[in-house]
Design an enzyme around this catalytic site. Structure first.
Site: not given
Lengths: 357, 357
Positions: A52-54, A95, A200, A241, A251-252
Site C-alpha cells: 500500500r502507499g500510492a 484501488r 498504518q 494519493d 490522502n489517507k
C-alpha cells in the site's frame, strides 16, 4: 543511495520472472513475504493492502503488468495487446484513489503500444517496470532533500499514516523528508498518528521510525488537536494519493482534519509527493474518486470485533484536503506554493526541477 | 421515568449494604456485574473505567463513600470523620478531570460534617448517595428534554464517546438529548465516533443506540471532518467532564478537534451536561487537570499489541474545548449561551431553571 541500503527493507522486488513483496498487513509482528509469478496475486495484494502507499502500488502495478505480460501466449501483436489490456484493467480496478497506480499502468500501456516487434514487448515491459521502481526511489530522494530544507532543527513534526519506504518502495515521501532532516543532523521529534482504521501509523510508521532511530511518540488520531493547542507541533507533513490540478489533495482519511487543525493553529501543513501523484486531468479534488472499504475494518480489529453484532460502520479510505489548507507541496521537481492552479499549470513535469523557495 | 425503565440497564445499584455495578470494560460482548461491600473496589472500578462517564463516577463515588462509612468502626465522632476523610481521599484520587466526582464527594463530606449524632451519619450518607443518584437521573431527563428542542426532525447528529445511561447511571446527557428527540418522533440519525483509545463509541454508544432503536453509523474519529465537509452532519453534541466558569469544557480526548471542525463548517456544537459538571472555582479550562493514562491503551487493544515492541505513546484522556467553539451548553436548569462567563456568573445553580432560548 546509501539511505536505501541502510534501511534494508525490500518492499517489492523483481526476481527475473516473479515478484517478491513484503506483506505489510503482517507488520510489525511478522516479516512475511509473498512470492508469485501471477499478476492476479499482485492485484489481490494491492486490494488487500499487503502492499500500500500510492507510489508503492504504482511500482507493484507496473511489476504486475510485467508478470501478466510474461504469462501471455498470443500469436499476433493484436492478440497480445488485447490480453495485456485485460491485465492492466484487472490491476487498475483494485484501488481507485491513488494516481500513481494509473500513472504507472498508463506508462506500461504506452510502452506496449509503442514497441514494434512483438517479441520485444515482454522485455520492454520488464524494463519499464524496473525503471518506474528506480525513478520512484530517485524522486523520493530528491523530494526528501528538497523538503528537508523546510524542517528546522529542534522541530516536532506530526505525520499521518505511513509514507516511508513501505509506502513507496523507495525512500519515502513525508517520512522521507523527516528522515532526511534527521540525517542532516537536525534534532527532530515525530508525533505519529496511529491512523485508524488500519493503523498504518502504529504498525508501519512506528516500525520505520524505530529502525531509523528517530525519536517519536504515537498518538491516536483524535489527539492531534490537543498537542497542536499545547504548542507542541511545529509542522505537519503528510503524503498524497492524488493531487488535482488546483492542488486539492486526496490522502489517507483523517488528513483533512489535520489540515483544518493546522490551519486553526497557524502551523505549516506540507504535502510531500512525487509528481506522479499529480493528476492534471482533473480540475479539483471534487473529481477524485474516494475508495469506500468494508465496514469490518472499522468494527473489528485483527479479528477481534469491538462493536455489538450487526453494527453499521462507514469506511471512506481517503479524504480531500482543499488547496487553501496546504502551505506547500513538496515534489522531486521543486516545492510548489499557492496559487497552486497557476503554479501547477506552468509546472514542467518532465524537465528540470523548478527552484525551491 | 418510563425512559429509564425502558432501558433496563442497571449501571450501578445500592443493595442495602453493598453496591452492584456493570463492568463497562466487558461491554458489549459480556454483561458482567461486580458486587462489593468494599469502597476500595469502587475506587478501583472508577480508576479502571469499569464505571465511567463524569456523572456516573459521581454516583459511584458517593456510593463508595457510603460503603466506606459502613465499614468504619470508630468510638468518637472525630475518629469517624478522620477515617471517612481517608475514604473520600482514596476515591477522589482515582481520576482527576471529571468535576462530578469531586462535587459528589464534597456533598458527602458536608453531610458527614453536618450530621450531629454519630449514630446517624452512616444512614445520612447512604441517603445522600441515593439522592445524588436520583438527582442525576432527574437532571438527565430535564436537560435531555430541554436539549431536544435544539435537534430538528431529519437531522444527522454526530456524537463522541459515550454519554448515555452508561455514562451517567441516569438517562444520559448528549445521548439523552438524542434519545429524547427520537422519542418525540423526530427522525434522527446518529454518526458515532469510535472514540479511541478505549472505544467508548464503538463499544458503548453503539450498544445503547441499538437498544434504543436509533439508526446510526459508526466511524473512526478521523472521519468526522470528511462527513462534515460532505454536508452530512447537522450538529455535534457531546458531554462534558468539567466546565470552567468561562464555559471552557473538558471532555473526552478528540472533542476539541470536533469543535474546531464544527466551527470550520458552520455546524452547531453543543455540550450537554448537568450543572454538577460546572466548576465555578476555576476561571478557565487552563486550570482543568487533564488525566494522562497508560500508553498501552494506545499501543495495544484488548491484549493485542499493534505496534512494535517498546513503542512510546502519549495518552491524554481529555482535552479542553475553548468556549468560543461552543454554540450552547445544555444543562438541566436551562440552555446557556455566550458570553458564558457572564451568563454562568449570574446562573442560579440551586434555584429554578433559567429559560431556554
Amino acid at each position: 543511495m546509501s539511505e536505501s541500503k541502510k534501511e534494508e527493507i525490500k518492499v517489492i522486488e523483481w526476481l527475473g520472472d516473479r515478484v517478491r513483496l513484503l506483506d505489510q498487513t503482517r507488520l510489525p509482528r511478522d516479516e512475511v513475504y509473498l512470492e508469485t509469478d501471477r499478476y492476479q496475486d499482485i492485484a489481490s495484494a494491492i486490494a488487500e493492502l499487503k502492499i500500500r502507499g500510492a507510489p508503492a502500488i504504482g511500482v507493484a502495478g507496473a511489476y504486475g503488468v510485467a508478470l501478466g505480460a510474461l504469462g501471455i501466449e498470443a500469436k499476433s501483436g493484436e492478440g497480445f495487446q488485447k490480453k495485456l489490456l485485460k491485465v492492466i484493467k484487472d490491476i487498475g480496478s483494485t484501488r481507485p484513489t491513488a494516481r500513481n497506480l494509473f500513472q504507472a499502468l498508463e506508462r506500461m500501456q504506452r510502452v506496449a503500444e509503442s514497441t514494434k516487434a512483438v517479441g520485444d514487448i515482454k522485455q520492454a515491459l520488464i524494463d519499464e517496470a524496473l525503471k518506474i521502481h528506480r525513478e520512484t526511489l530517485e524522486s523520493d530522494l530528491k523530494l526528501s532533500e528538497l523538503g528537508s530544507a523546510l524542517i528546522r532543527d529542534g522541530w516536532t513534526v506530526l505525520t499521518h499514516c505511513n509514507t516511508g519506504v513501505l509506502a513507496t518502495a523507495g525512500y519515502g515521501t513525508a517520512l522521507g523528508v523527516i528522515k532526511k532532516a534527521a540525517e542532516q543532523g537536525k534534532k527532530i521529534e515525530v508525533i505519529a498518528t496511529e491512523t485508524r482504521p488500519l493503523l498504518q501509523g502504529a504498525r508501519l510508521t512506528a516500525w520505520e521510525l524505530q529502525r531509523a532511530g528517530i525519536p517519536f511518540h504515537l498518538i491516536t488520531d483524535s489527539m492531534a488537536g490537543y498537542f497542536m493547542k499545547q504548542g507542541k507541533i511545529n509542522c505537519v507533513i503528510v503524503g498524497a494519493d492524488r493531487i488535482a490540478a488546483n492542488g486539492d489533495t486526496a490522502n489517507k482519511i483523517g488528513t483533512y482534519t489535520l489540515a483544518v487543525l493546522a490551519h486553526e493553529h497557524g502551523i505549516p501543513f506540507y504535502v510531500a509527493a512525487p509528481t506522479t501523484t499529480i493528476d492534471m486531468s482533473i480540475a479539483s479534488g471534487d473529481e477524485i474518486p474516494i475508495e469506500e472499504r468494508k465496514p469490518d475494518e472499522v468494527t473489528c480489529f485483527r479479528g477481534v470485533c469491538t462493536t455489538p453484532d450487526e453494527c453499521d460502520a462507514l469506511n471512506p479510505a481517503f479524504d480531500v484536503t482543499p488547496n487553501r489548507y496546504i502551505t506547500a507541496i513538496i515534489t522531486e521537481r521543486g516545492i510548489i506554493r499557492k496559487p497552486y492552479d497557476r503554479h501547477l499549470a506552468k509546472f514542467d513535469f518532465s524537465g528540470k526541477r523548478i527552484e525551491a523557495d
